[in-house]
Every structure is written in structure tokens, then in C-alpha cells.
Write a protein that holds these residues in place. Structure first.
Motif, short mmCIF file in Angstrom:
data_model
loop_
_atom_site.label_atom_id
_atom_site.label_comp_id
_atom_site.label_asym_id
_atom_site.label_seq_id
_atom_site.Cartn_x
_atom_site.Cartn_y
_atom_site.Cartn_z
N ASN A 125 6.86 72.62 32.17
CA ASN A 125 7.26 71.56 33.09
C ASN A 125 6.83 71.99 34.49
OD1 ASN A 125 9.22 69.82 31.36
ND2 ASN A 125 9.73 71.95 30.93
N ALA A 126 5.92 71.22 35.10
CA ALA A 126 5.36 71.59 36.40
C ALA A 126 5.62 70.52 37.44
CB ALA A 126 3.86 71.85 36.28
N ALA A 127 5.72 70.96 38.69
CA ALA A 127 5.92 70.03 39.80
C ALA A 127 5.28 70.59 41.07
CB ALA A 127 7.41 69.81 40.05
N PRO A 128 4.81 69.70 41.94
CA PRO A 128 4.30 70.15 43.23
C PRO A 128 5.45 70.50 44.16
CG PRO A 128 4.19 67.76 43.09
CD PRO A 128 4.69 68.25 41.77
N ILE A 129 5.16 71.36 45.12
CA ILE A 129 6.11 71.68 46.19
C ILE A 129 5.45 71.21 47.48
CG2 ILE A 129 7.33 73.51 47.42
CD1 ILE A 129 7.12 75.18 44.80
N PHE A 130 6.16 70.35 48.21
CA PHE A 130 5.60 69.74 49.41
C PHE A 130 6.12 70.42 50.68
CE2 PHE A 130 5.65 66.46 46.13
CZ PHE A 130 4.35 66.00 46.18
N ASN A 131 5.29 70.44 51.73
CA ASN A 131 5.75 70.94 53.02
C ASN A 131 6.39 69.80 53.82
OD1 ASN A 131 3.65 69.43 54.16
ND2 ASN A 131 2.34 71.21 54.52
N GLY A 139 2.81 74.88 43.84
CA GLY A 139 3.27 74.26 42.61
C GLY A 139 4.14 75.26 41.85
N ILE A 140 5.04 74.73 41.05
CA ILE A 140 5.90 75.58 40.23
C ILE A 140 5.86 75.06 38.80
CG2 ILE A 140 7.97 74.23 40.82
CD1 ILE A 140 9.56 76.91 40.59
N VAL A 141 5.88 75.99 37.85
CA VAL A 141 5.96 75.62 36.44
C VAL A 141 7.05 76.47 35.79
CG1 VAL A 141 4.12 77.22 35.70
CG2 VAL A 141 4.67 75.23 34.30
N VAL A 142 7.86 75.81 34.99
CA VAL A 142 8.90 76.47 34.20
C VAL A 142 8.53 76.24 32.75
CG1 VAL A 142 11.37 76.53 33.67
CG2 VAL A 142 10.61 76.04 36.01
N PHE A 143 8.45 77.33 31.97
CA PHE A 143 7.99 77.18 30.59
C PHE A 143 8.78 78.04 29.62
CE2 PHE A 143 5.35 80.04 33.01
CZ PHE A 143 5.09 81.13 32.20
N PRO A 144 9.79 77.42 28.99
CA PRO A 144 10.51 78.15 27.94
C PRO A 144 9.63 78.35 26.71
CG PRO A 144 11.33 75.91 28.14
CD PRO A 144 10.33 76.10 29.23
N ASP A 145 9.84 79.46 26.04
CA ASP A 145 9.16 79.77 24.79
C ASP A 145 9.91 79.03 23.68
OD1 ASP A 145 8.23 80.89 22.39
OD2 ASP A 145 8.10 82.91 23.24
N ILE A 146 9.24 78.08 23.04
CA ILE A 146 9.88 77.28 21.99
C ILE A 146 9.29 77.60 20.61
CG2 ILE A 146 10.59 75.45 23.57
CD1 ILE A 146 8.21 73.78 22.37
#
Length: 170
Positions: A125-131, A139-146
Motif C-alpha cells: 500500500n503506497a501513498a505520496p507525501i506532499f510538502n 512516497g511511503i509504502v507499507v507492505f505486510p508479508d501475506i
């Protein structure tokens, strides 16, 4: 003859700085101890700035080899990101790249092929980070191992299909 002295009450500034440091410590603890992999990349080149311990465990390898010099063009080769048919992703298909390049908040499920030849399935799950100006700064991505969840789903499906076959035969 006059002497001038300047005095400033810095209590508010010190309190604000203390609050900022506490907030940073909370965020650092949350990211470092998350069971999901987390990666943060700079914009516009997508150079990785940070990956947490869980990300290192999912991918295998060290912080240095997974972060230093790895940008959007290297995500697929460095992290061995594959579709379920075994074909590599295109760099711009990777969720973190999409967040940085196109400002998308997106998710995807894919395979990470580790250096030890083991394959891990992640839900990224990724999203941009804005100033402050509304420009993408990271950008940040969170990725659980499924992987285990997917294997359990396949086993349930296999047992269900086997049960259906037995019912149809009887």
C-alpha cells in the motif's frame, strides 16, 4: 551613555522543539517495530531513504544494499518484484513508484524473490507525501508479508475442491 539588552522568552520554542522530538520518537518507534515492511523514498527520483527491520526481513539483505543508490529504476531489479506469472514489474508499475511519479495512493499484491531464492508475497500500500506547497516530496509504502495467508487460502481452496469432487462422485 545607554546600554541595550535583548531578552527573549524561549520557553514556547523549547516546548515546541520538545514536542517535535517526541512526535519523531513515536513515529520512529512505530516504524521500527511494525510487523509490516515500510519504505520511504525521496521524490522525484524515488531514491530509498529508509526501510524498516520488517522490510529487511521480508526482502533479505542489509540496509546499505537495499537503500543506497536504489531509486525507481532499480526497485524491480534490487527487490526482484514479480507478477504472479513470474514476469518482472515495469518500474512505473511498482506502487511506491506510482505514488511518487503520479501522486497515486494505490495497492497491489506481488512476489518479492529473495536472494536465497525464497519467494514472499506482499500486499503493498503506497501513498505520496506532499510538502506545504502541495508538491510530492516523497512516497511511503507499507507492505505486510501475506505469504502464509495466501498459502492457507490455497489449502482451503484445495480441500474445498477435493470435497466437491467427492460429493460429485458419490
Amino acid at each position: 551613555e545607554y546600554e541595550f539588552a535583548y531578552a527573549e522568552d524561549i520557553t514556547e520554542r523549547e516546548l515546541a522543539e520538545r514536542k517535535r522530538k517526541e512526535t519523531l520518537a513515536f513515529l520512529q518507534a512505530a516504524m521500527n517495530n511494525s510487523p509490516a515492511g515500510i519504505a520511504i523514498a525521496d521524490a522525484p527520483d524515488g531514491k530509498l531513504l529508509y526501510v524498516n527491520k520488517a522490510a529487511l526481513g521480508i526482502r533479505g539483505g542489509s540496509q546499505e544494499e537495499l537503500v543506497n543508490g536504489v531509486g525507481i529504476d532499480e526497485y524491480v531489479s534490487s527487490w526482484q518484484i514479480l507478477h504472479f506469472d513470474g514476469t518482472p514489474y515495469l518500474p512505473e508499475e511498482v506502487p511506491l513508484a506510482r505514488a511518487i511519479l503520479f501522486g497515486e495512493t494505490c495497492d497491489d499484491v506481488f512476489i518479492i524473490h529473495r536472494p536465497d531464492q525464497e519467494e514472499r508475497i506482499v500486499w503493498a500500500n503506497a501513498a505520496p507525501i506532499f510538502n506545504e506547497d502541495g508538491d510530492i516530496m516523497a512516497g511511503i509504502v507499507v507492505f505486510p508479508d501475506i505469504t502464509e495467508l495466501r498459502q492457507a487460502e490455497e489449502e482451503v481452496k484445495r480441500i474445498f475442491d477435493m470435497s466437491l469432487d467427492l460429493i460429485c462422485v458419490a
